[in-house]
Design an enzyme around this catalytic site. Structure first.
Site, PDB file in Angstrom:
ATOM      1  N   HIS A   2       0.734  -1.124  -0.103  1.00  9.26           N
ATOM      2  CA  HIS A   2       0.055  -0.186  -0.079  1.00  9.26           C
ATOM      3  C   HIS A   2       0.899   1.363   0.072  1.00  9.26           C
ATOM      4  CE1 HIS A   2      -3.570   2.157   1.474  1.00  9.26           C
ATOM      5  NE2 HIS A   2      -2.607   3.040   1.923  1.00  9.26           N
ATOM      6  N   GLU A   3       1.994   1.214   0.994  1.00 11.23           N
ATOM      7  CA  GLU A   3       2.584   2.340   1.069  1.00 11.23           C
ATOM      8  C   GLU A   3       3.699   2.631  -0.202  1.00 11.23           C
ATOM      9  OE1 GLU A   3       2.183   4.672   3.231  1.00 11.23           O
ATOM     10  OE2 GLU A   3       0.884   3.364   4.112  1.00 11.23           O
ATOM     11  N   HIS A  15       1.657   4.709  -2.924  1.00  9.45           N
ATOM     12  CA  HIS A  15       1.755   6.049  -2.718  1.00  9.45           C
ATOM     13  C   HIS A  15       3.137   6.528  -3.140  1.00  9.45           C
ATOM     14  CE1 HIS A  15      -1.759   6.428  -0.361  1.00  9.45           C
ATOM     15  NE2 HIS A  15      -1.324   5.705   0.563  1.00  9.45           N
TER      16      HIS A  15
HETATM   17 ZN   LIG Z   1      -2.361   4.905   2.467  1.00 11.45          ZN
END
Ligand SMILES: [Zn+2]
Length: 294
Positions: free
Chosen positions: A66-67, A70
């Protein structure tokens, strides 16, 4: 951040884990290991706990993915990523700076939840297509659920959550003012924080069966972060458009360049009213040549 251990590099990004992470890792391993050994009593010896550990590590890999979502969205816009840190409440990709336009900010914010939801879709498909059963099937469906929860929870539209950053980008686009976006998304974040605190408190007092002490803790975490971003938005909004001229103090004490330090001490330092720590030094034409401190 305090208590972070560097564990290596991921795609050139320094990767840290907070010490609290080990506690969570142990808890999940133990918790899920016992659940597996209860559900599958035929599993020999320490195998349930090894599978529990594997599930816990895969869970954290999901947060990491998830990170990275980004991070890659930021890198694509030429924004560097200083670090990725896993901590008690999840992960954090520390970006060198924010996007300079609302479209870019939107992409960085949405990329994490998109990765989580794609992983959910992939894992559910794998579980269905291969008709996975037994402990492996249980772990795959747990991971699918975790990624779904990560995607959906983070899309709640209040800061500091990703959904808050999405909302901020939208308000920024509409109003043309990034601080208005932050202020609005922080307000919604404060409401979400208070709601979670309310739900958690009701659960602790056994008024409702929904939520737990975790809900309270997460609510408190969200609220304190939303308060901070609301505060910084209002400060930045006020500072915007102001120049150093606006903060200037007119009557700063001035020292002539050729004055001896004796004269400086007697005439300026001892006579100065108003607690000055620093004195401006000028040449014969009155041009600033530097400062002298007490
Ligand atoms: Zn996030």
């Amino acid at each position: 951040m305090n208590g972070n251990l560097r564990v290596g590099n991921l795609f050139g990004i320094p990767f840290y884990v907070n010490v609290s992470w080990f506690l969570v890792l142990a808890l999940i391993t133990w918790n899920y290991g016992s659940a597996l050994s209860g559900a599958f009593p035929t599993l020999p010896g320490t195998l349930p706990w090894l599978l529990g550990l594997a599930a816990a590590l895969l869970l954290f890999s999901s947060v990491l993915a998830h990170e990275l979502g980004h991070s890659f969205a930021a890198i694509q816009q030429g924004i560097g990523v200083n670090s990725i840190t896993l901590f008690l409440f999840g992960g954090l990709a520390a970006l060198e700076k924010e996007s300079d336009n609302p479209g870019g900010a939107f992409k960085v914010a949405i990329a994490g939840p998109v990765v989580s939801l794609v992983l959910f879709a992939l894992l559910s498909t794998v579980g269905q297509v291969f008709a996975l059963g037994g402990p492996v099937g249980a772990i795959v469906s747990l991971l699918a659920y975790i990624n779904l929860a990560l995607g959906v929870f983070n899309l709640l539209p209040g800061l500091p959550l990703d959904g808050g950053n999405v909302l901020k980008a939208i308000v920024w686009k509409v109003t043309g003012n990034p601080y208005k976006g932050t202020a609005f998304a922080s307000r919604v974040g404060q409401v979400i924080g208070w709601l979670a605190i309310g739900i958690g408190t009701a659960a602790i007092l056994r008024i409702s069966t929904f939520g737990s002490s975790w809900t309270l803790l997460i609510g408190w975490f969200l609220l304190s972060n939303a308060n901070r971003s609301a505060q910084s938005a209002s400060v930045q909004q006020r500072l915007d458009g102001l120049t150093a001229q606006d903060a200037l103090v007119d009557n700063s004490p001035i020292v002539a360049q050729q004055a001896s330090l004796r004269e400086f001490a007697d005439e300026v330092l001892l006579n100065s009213t108003g607690n000055w720590q620093r004195f401006l030094v000028v040449d014969t034409e009155g041009q600033l040549v530097g400062t002298i401190s007490e």
